[in-house]
Design a protein around this motif. Structure first.
Motif, PDB file in Angstrom:
ATOM      1  N   THR A  53      35.916  12.661  37.427  1.00  0.00           N
ATOM      2  CA  THR A  53      36.379  11.286  37.621  1.00  0.00           C
ATOM      3  C   THR A  53      35.396  10.494  38.472  1.00  0.00           C
ATOM      4  OG1 THR A  53      38.642  12.045  37.452  1.00  0.00           O
ATOM      5  CG2 THR A  53      38.307   9.885  38.419  1.00  0.00           C
ATOM      6  N   TRP A  54      34.883  11.111  39.519  1.00  0.00           N
ATOM      7  CA  TRP A  54      33.904  10.422  40.377  1.00  0.00           C
ATOM      8  C   TRP A  54      32.643  10.080  39.585  1.00  0.00           C
ATOM      9  CZ3 TRP A  54      33.551   7.625  44.421  1.00  0.00           C
ATOM     10  CH2 TRP A  54      32.335   7.434  45.061  1.00  0.00           C
ATOM     11  N   ARG A  55      32.185  10.996  38.764  1.00  0.00           N
ATOM     12  CA  ARG A  55      30.998  10.711  37.948  1.00  0.00           C
ATOM     13  C   ARG A  55      31.272   9.593  36.951  1.00  0.00           C
ATOM     14  NH1 ARG A  55      29.463  17.014  37.050  1.00  0.00           N
ATOM     15  NH2 ARG A  55      28.518  17.317  39.098  1.00  0.00           N
ATOM     16  N   ASN A  56      32.472   9.570  36.360  1.00  0.00           N
ATOM     17  CA  ASN A  56      32.841   8.474  35.457  1.00  0.00           C
ATOM     18  C   ASN A  56      32.858   7.145  36.193  1.00  0.00           C
ATOM     19  OD1 ASN A  56      33.094  10.223  33.338  1.00  0.00           O
ATOM     20  ND2 ASN A  56      35.322  10.372  33.458  1.00  0.00           N
ATOM     21  N   TRP A  57      33.367   7.150  37.432  1.00  0.00           N
ATOM     22  CA  TRP A  57      33.411   5.927  38.228  1.00  0.00           C
ATOM     23  C   TRP A  57      32.002   5.431  38.526  1.00  0.00           C
ATOM     24  CZ3 TRP A  57      36.054   1.918  39.469  1.00  0.00           C
ATOM     25  CH2 TRP A  57      35.719   1.171  40.585  1.00  0.00           C
ATOM     26  N   LEU A  58      31.095   6.309  38.888  1.00  0.00           N
ATOM     27  CA  LEU A  58      29.716   5.905  39.158  1.00  0.00           C
ATOM     28  C   LEU A  58      29.039   5.351  37.903  1.00  0.00           C
ATOM     29  CD1 LEU A  58      28.524   8.771  41.522  1.00  0.00           C
ATOM     30  CD2 LEU A  58      29.197   6.452  42.139  1.00  0.00           C
ATOM     31  N   PHE A  60      30.581   3.933  35.440  1.00  0.00           N
ATOM     32  CA  PHE A  60      31.214   2.638  35.180  1.00  0.00           C
ATOM     33  C   PHE A  60      30.615   1.555  36.075  1.00  0.00           C
ATOM     34  CE2 PHE A  60      34.566  -0.333  36.535  1.00  0.00           C
ATOM     35  CZ  PHE A  60      34.723  -1.023  35.344  1.00  0.00           C
ATOM     36  N   LYS A  61      30.443   1.869  37.366  1.00  0.00           N
ATOM     37  CA  LYS A  61      29.855   0.876  38.273  1.00  0.00           C
ATOM     38  C   LYS A  61      28.447   0.481  37.827  1.00  0.00           C
ATOM     39  CE  LYS A  61      29.929   1.545  42.633  1.00  0.00           C
ATOM     40  NZ  LYS A  61      30.013   2.082  43.990  1.00  0.00           N
ATOM     41  N   GLN A  65      27.194  -3.289  36.665  1.00  0.00           N
ATOM     42  CA  GLN A  65      26.068  -3.966  37.306  1.00  0.00           C
ATOM     43  C   GLN A  65      24.989  -4.360  36.315  1.00  0.00           C
ATOM     44  OE1 GLN A  65      24.983  -1.169  40.333  1.00  0.00           O
ATOM     45  NE2 GLN A  65      26.566  -1.857  41.745  1.00  0.00           N
ATOM     46  N   THR A  66      24.819  -3.580  35.261  1.00  0.00           N
ATOM     47  CA  THR A  66      23.788  -3.894  34.272  1.00  0.00           C
ATOM     48  C   THR A  66      24.302  -4.759  33.140  1.00  0.00           C
ATOM     49  OG1 THR A  66      24.244  -1.854  33.062  1.00  0.00           O
ATOM     50  CG2 THR A  66      22.530  -1.769  34.755  1.00  0.00           C
ATOM     51  N   SER A  67      25.604  -4.962  33.044  1.00  0.00           N
ATOM     52  CA  SER A  67      26.161  -5.728  31.930  1.00  0.00           C
ATOM     53  C   SER A  67      25.961  -7.217  32.159  1.00  0.00           C
ATOM     54  CB  SER A  67      27.645  -5.416  31.751  1.00  0.00           C
ATOM     55  OG  SER A  67      28.374  -5.937  32.831  1.00  0.00           O
TER      56      SER A  67
END
Length: 181
Positions: A53-58, A60-61, A65-67
């Motif tokens: 979950t933490w890796r998915n959150w990172l 996603f962030k 930021q790049t979107s």
């Protein structure tokens, strides 16, 4: 003298309470040394879910930021989805939609009302230009933030009643309908 035994019993009860509250705590014995055992499979599974979950959150962030500068972003998070406080649930329970704060919405609306600040809009003054700005802000908050109720809008705007927010929304809707006709 029946009051005397009652006073003595009350005095003893108070004395017991004082002793219980004011006595020094007794030191606890040191815990016995425990041999380190291998972690249980169940604990490893929860740890792995947390790491994933933490890796998915990172990820996603980084994607956000790049979107582009779009206001709506969707993501899927697994069992820890309810900890993403800055996102609101959409129809699908696994989807989240980013939302702006009421303050940001009001600041965008107030760009169309020169000389009117957010503090004035939240304040008690009822001059014509401030009331118009306040009503426009309430309407925009209502239309953009579907999760916010009229009482919450009223509280945000200086502790006003929910009927004030309802009146503002109806008035702006009527003005816009009149202008479009």
């Amino acid at each position: 003298m029946q009051a005397q035994p009652e006073l003595m019993r009350q005095h003893e009860a108070y004395k017991a309470v004082r002793e219980r509250l004011l006595r020094k705590p007794t030191p606890k014995p040191a815990p016995a040394p425990v041999e380190k055992a291998a972690p249980k499979l169940l604990e490893l599974r929860f740890y792995n879910e947390h790491v994933v979950t933490w890796r998915n959150w990172l990820a996603f962030k980084e994607e956000v930021q790049t979107s582009s500068t779009s206001a709506t972003v969707t993501a899927r998070f697994g069992p820890y989805a309810n900890y993403a406080a800055s996102f609101a649930l959409a129809e699908d329970p696994n989807m989240f939609v980013a939302r702006r704060s009421m303050k940001d919405i009001c600041l965008d609306v107030l760009r169309n009302f020169p000389g009117v600040t957010l503090d004035e809009v939240k304040g008690p003054r009822r001059s014509r230009n401030i009331v118009a700005a306040r009503q426009a802000c309430m309407f925009e908050v209502y239309t953009e933030r579907q999760d916010v109720s009229f009482p919450m809008i009223g509280r945000f705007f200086g502790g006003r009643d929910h009927t004030t927010a309802l009146h503002s929304v109806r008035k702006v809707e009527a003005q816009r309908a009149k202008e479009s006709a």
